[in-house]
Motif scaffolding. Structure first.
Motif, PDB file in Angstrom:
ATOM      1  N   SER A 150      -5.605   1.044   8.326  1.00 33.90           N
ATOM      2  CA  SER A 150      -4.586   1.881   7.679  1.00 33.90           C
ATOM      3  C   SER A 150      -5.189   2.695   6.538  1.00 33.90           C
ATOM      4  N   GLU A 151      -6.341   2.228   6.024  1.00 34.04           N
ATOM      5  CA  GLU A 151      -7.063   2.913   4.950  1.00 34.04           C
ATOM      6  C   GLU A 151      -6.203   3.081   3.693  1.00 34.04           C
ATOM      7  N   LEU A 152      -5.332   2.105   3.465  1.00 27.57           N
ATOM      8  CA  LEU A 152      -4.508   2.112   2.258  1.00 27.57           C
ATOM      9  C   LEU A 152      -5.110   1.166   1.229  1.00 27.57           C
ATOM     10  N   PRO A 153      -4.844   1.402  -0.065  1.00 22.37           N
ATOM     11  CA  PRO A 153      -5.322   0.470  -1.094  1.00 22.37           C
ATOM     12  C   PRO A 153      -4.811  -0.937  -0.828  1.00 22.37           C
ATOM     13  N   LEU A 154      -5.596  -1.924  -1.165  1.00 21.25           N
ATOM     14  CA  LEU A 154      -5.259  -3.309  -0.856  1.00 21.25           C
ATOM     15  C   LEU A 154      -3.916  -3.732  -1.442  1.00 21.25           C
ATOM     16  N   ASN A 155      -3.551  -3.185  -2.616  1.00 24.33           N
ATOM     17  CA  ASN A 155      -2.324  -3.642  -3.256  1.00 24.33           C
ATOM     18  C   ASN A 155      -1.060  -3.089  -2.601  1.00 24.33           C
ATOM     19  N   ILE A 156      -1.189  -2.069  -1.719  1.00 23.42           N
ATOM     20  CA  ILE A 156       0.007  -1.561  -1.047  1.00 23.42           C
ATOM     21  C   ILE A 156      -0.056  -1.710   0.471  1.00 23.42           C
ATOM     22  N   ALA A 157      -1.213  -2.052   1.013  1.00 26.02           N
ATOM     23  CA  ALA A 157      -1.306  -2.308   2.453  1.00 26.02           C
ATOM     24  C   ALA A 157      -0.423  -3.502   2.801  1.00 26.02           C
ATOM     25  N   GLY A 158       0.386  -3.367   3.841  1.00 26.96           N
ATOM     26  CA  GLY A 158       1.270  -4.454   4.246  1.00 26.96           C
ATOM     27  C   GLY A 158       2.531  -4.564   3.417  1.00 26.96           C
ATOM     28  N   THR A 159       2.901  -3.512   2.691  1.00 27.48           N
ATOM     29  CA  THR A 159       4.083  -3.553   1.820  1.00 27.48           C
ATOM     30  C   THR A 159       5.048  -2.424   2.179  1.00 27.48           C
ATOM     31  N   PHE A 160       6.193  -2.431   1.496  1.00 28.88           N
ATOM     32  CA  PHE A 160       7.147  -1.334   1.654  1.00 28.88           C
ATOM     33  C   PHE A 160       6.487   0.002   1.303  1.00 28.88           C
ATOM     34  N   SER A 161       5.648  -0.015   0.276  1.00 27.70           N
ATOM     35  CA  SER A 161       4.951   1.210  -0.120  1.00 27.70           C
ATOM     36  C   SER A 161       4.048   1.710   0.998  1.00 27.70           C
ATOM     37  N   GLY A 162       3.468   0.774   1.760  1.00 22.69           N
ATOM     38  CA  GLY A 162       2.630   1.159   2.884  1.00 22.69           C
ATOM     39  C   GLY A 162       3.433   1.889   3.950  1.00 22.69           C
ATOM     40  N   VAL A 163       4.660   1.417   4.218  1.00 24.96           N
ATOM     41  CA  VAL A 163       5.519   2.100   5.187  1.00 24.96           C
ATOM     42  C   VAL A 163       5.808   3.519   4.720  1.00 24.96           C
ATOM     43  N   ALA A 164       6.101   3.672   3.418  1.00 26.08           N
ATOM     44  CA  ALA A 164       6.381   5.001   2.871  1.00 26.08           C
ATOM     45  C   ALA A 164       5.181   5.931   3.045  1.00 26.08           C
ATOM     46  N   GLU A 165       3.971   5.397   2.834  1.00 22.91           N
ATOM     47  CA  GLU A 165       2.769   6.222   2.963  1.00 22.91           C
ATOM     48  C   GLU A 165       2.541   6.683   4.409  1.00 22.91           C
ATOM     49  N   LYS A 166       3.034   5.913   5.364  1.00 26.25           N
ATOM     50  CA  LYS A 166       2.829   6.248   6.775  1.00 26.25           C
ATOM     51  C   LYS A 166       4.054   6.909   7.396  1.00 26.25           C
ATOM     52  N   SER A 167       4.950   7.410   6.579  1.00 27.24           N
ATOM     53  CA  SER A 167       6.163   8.025   7.125  1.00 27.24           C
ATOM     54  C   SER A 167       5.832   9.243   7.983  1.00 27.24           C
TER      55      SER A 167
END
Length: 616
Positions: free
Chosen positions: A119-136
């Motif tokens: 997903s190449e997201l920062p560790l603190n937001i990977a697997g979170t609600f914020s991660g879903v928002a980033e992949k909208s």
């Protein structure tokens, strides 16, 4: 009842214990206390007098079922935070309020959607609600306008999200840095972000049972839990949903998520159990289901019953009471489409599913209340439906297309690819609400296991593969086509007899009575054949002709005769190579002789034709 206050959320020992008086601190069934100087304390829990000697009461205390911020104090113990719920700026948030029949949904697990390193997201937001928002952006590219989130309430992390501990708090593991307060803010920010992209947010909710360590355990188990009938063996976790205090808890929870989190709808897992009374009997008018249907705060939300429940399944003669409000997950759609494309189903079953499942939704609702799916998070994912079919998977109605498991044989791989296209085509061309399961757009596999635990984190590298790109583009095309032809494919009412005609391959009536027949075609007619207006830039589109060939041999079909000046354009043929198997403009079908248009369909193929005005 003992109220225990902690100066630190993770403290083992309370800083203050208050013995609540039965006469002073209790009104009816409610315990209450007014406390000055509470700001010095961080969290709290309770200890029930009658449970002081048992494991749940003494070792873990009792979590307030109505706490709004919940923190883990030990691996299986939770405290309610005394701090107020953090404020959030909802300014500018506009609920999409999409018409029911216009929905197209994506079913995802919040944690697994972005916790893979790809997903190449920062560790603190990977697997979170914020991660879903980033992949909208991915959801927008697919063309979906609603997401259905697997349960996000605080849950038993050993058993998974379908075993809730609490009904008023999102799980801290879904928030940045696993922080409960950040989980609340992150979820609200996700909802706001998705709303801004025109995407509604649905929650899958479990109100039929709890985890062993639920916040309701040790309070009044005889009221909260079902201890009668066939539920006796499971009385420790099955909720008595229609008992008044439980009914109120459920309604309060739903209202809270709508008001505080701006949730647009709910899907109720194991919904058949919501029909059980306090004696474990099935009720014809369950008070909880009726209360949800007519609650004023929930009036603008969409509510879906998922009655799939292998333990407490509805009797075949029983129907879920809907009050013209409840939609339902359509398991019959899944089963009948799988059977037909496998080469086992009958034509009438496929026809019923294509037209919105009138056998289930004609009693005061309509096709928009049918939520259709091919695969879900329990059972085989889409790519495995065409790759595995051993005897242990008989209930899945899968077909391996000639060889079990992975293969390098070109003919089998080609057949599997066609079948995947066929499944998706049938899903999106049918009346009802299509639901795409996370990972099906990129070929995510469980290696043939139907177990929920076998589901893997979403591998974003697969999205970049040739398979992932072509299937995602096909799904995007199908969603776009549904919107463009909403007059025929996104209807709140069923097709009238004048708007649909069924065909065999040679324009004769289908062979309804022949169980071996594997070909079916239909014409969907527009209300009127509008002649293009020279002053208008918009070109009106005509009828649709849709054909399904699940046989192992090709069929030469005859297309219906069109009015003078119109031609059939092939938009989809699942047998053609990528990228030519679907196209917005399509390819005109040439006239073989005066008034005769034919087309050869390969084996295991679906095709779509649209009538368009032809200019010389």
């Amino acid at each position: 009842m003992l109220l225990r206050l902690y100066e630190e959320s993770l403290a083992d020992m309370p800083a203050l214990e208050l013995d609540l008086d039965h006469y002073v601190n209790r009104s009816g069934d409610l315990w209450h206390v007014s406390l000055e100087g509470s700001q010095r304390y961080a969290s709290y829990d309770y200890l029930s007098m009658e449970n002081r000697g048992n494991k749940i009461g003494q070792d873990h205390g009792l979590l307030d079922p109505y706490a709004k911020v919940v923190e883990k104090s030990a691996p299986t113990s939770y405290h309610g935070k005394i701090d107020d719920v953090p404020s959030f700026d909802w300014a500018g948030d506009v609920r999409p309020n999409i018409l029911l029949e216009k929905l197209t949904m994506y079913w995802l697990n919040v944690k697994h959607f972005t916790d893979h390193k790809s997903s190449e997201l920062p560790l603190n937001i990977a697997g979170t609600f914020s991660g879903v928002a980033e992949k909208s952006y991915h959801l927008k590219e697919l063309g979906v306008n609603a997401v259905l989130l697997e349960p996000v309430f605080t849950y038993d992390e050993h058993k998974g999200p379908y075993f809730p501990l609490h009904f008023f708090s999102p799980s801290d593991v879904l928030g940045p840095s696993n922080d409960s307060t950040q989980a609340i803010l992150s979820m609200k920010e996700m909802v706001k972000r998705l709303h801004s992209d025109g995407i509604e947010v649905f929650l899958e909710v479990v109100f039929t049972h709890t985890a062993e360590t639920s916040s309701l355990r040790g309070i009044d188990e005889s009221s909260y839990y079902n201890v009668s009938g066939q539920a006796k063996l499971k009385s420790r976790i099955l909720l008595s949903c229609n008992y008044p205090v439980v009914q109120q808890l459920v309604l309060d929870s739903l209202r809270y998520w709508v008001i505080e989190f701006h949730i647009d709808g709910f899907c109720f897992t194991n919904a058949s159990s919501l029909m059980r009374g306090v004696q474990d009997e099935f009720l014809s008018h369950p008070p909880l289901i009726e209360a949800i249907a007519f609650d004023p705060i929930l009036a603008r939300t969409k509510i879906i019953a998922d009655c799939w429940d292998p333990v407490n399944a509805l009797h075949k003669d029983m129907r879920f009471p809907h009050w013209k409000r409840w939609g339902e997950m359509n398991m019959k759609f899944c089963t009948d489409v799988r059977k037909f494309l496998k080469g086992e189903g009958v034509l009438s079953d496929l026809a019923t599913r294509l037209c919105g499942s009138g056998d289930a939704f004609s009693n005061g609702r309509g096709p928009a209340y049918s939520f259709n799916f091919i695969s879900r998070n329990f059972g085989l994912p889409l790519v495995d439906l065409v790759s595995f079919s051993n005897s242990e998977l008989a209930s899945q109605f899968s077909w391996n297309c000639g060889e079990e498991g992975p293969t390098n044989k070109a003919a089998i791989l080609e057949r599997r690819l066609k079948q995947i296209r066929n499944f998706l085509f049938t899903l999106y061309i049918s009346l009802g609400i299509p639901i795409l399961n996370m990972g099906d757009e990129c070929g995510q596999s469980t290696s043939g296991s139907p177990a929920y635990d076998a589901r893997k984190s979403y591998d974003w590298n697969l999205q970049k593969s040739a398979f992932g790109m072509q299937i995602s583009q096909f799904i995007s095309f199908l969603n776009s086509f549904r919107r463009r032809r909403s007059d025929l494919l996104q209807k709140r009412e069923f097709h009238g007899a004048e708007n649909i005609e069924w065909h065999g391959s040679d324009q004769s009536p289908p062979k309804w009575e022949d169980p071996s027949c594997r070909f079916l075609a239909m014409t969907l007619r527009v209300e009127s054949e509008n002649i293009p207006d020279s002053e208008s830039s918009a070109e009106p589109f005509g009828n649709l002709f849709i054909a399904f060939n699940a046989a192992g041999n090709p069929e030469r079909l005859i297309l219906p005769v069109l009015p003078e000046g119109m031609l059939w354009h092939r938009l989809v043929d699942t047998a053609l190579p990528y990228p030519g198997f679907f196209a917005d403009d399509g390819e005109a079908v040439l006239e073989q002789m005066k008034g005769l248009f034919t087309y050869e369909m390969k084996s295991h193929t679906c095709a779509l034709f649209e009538a368009r005005w032809h200019s010389e």
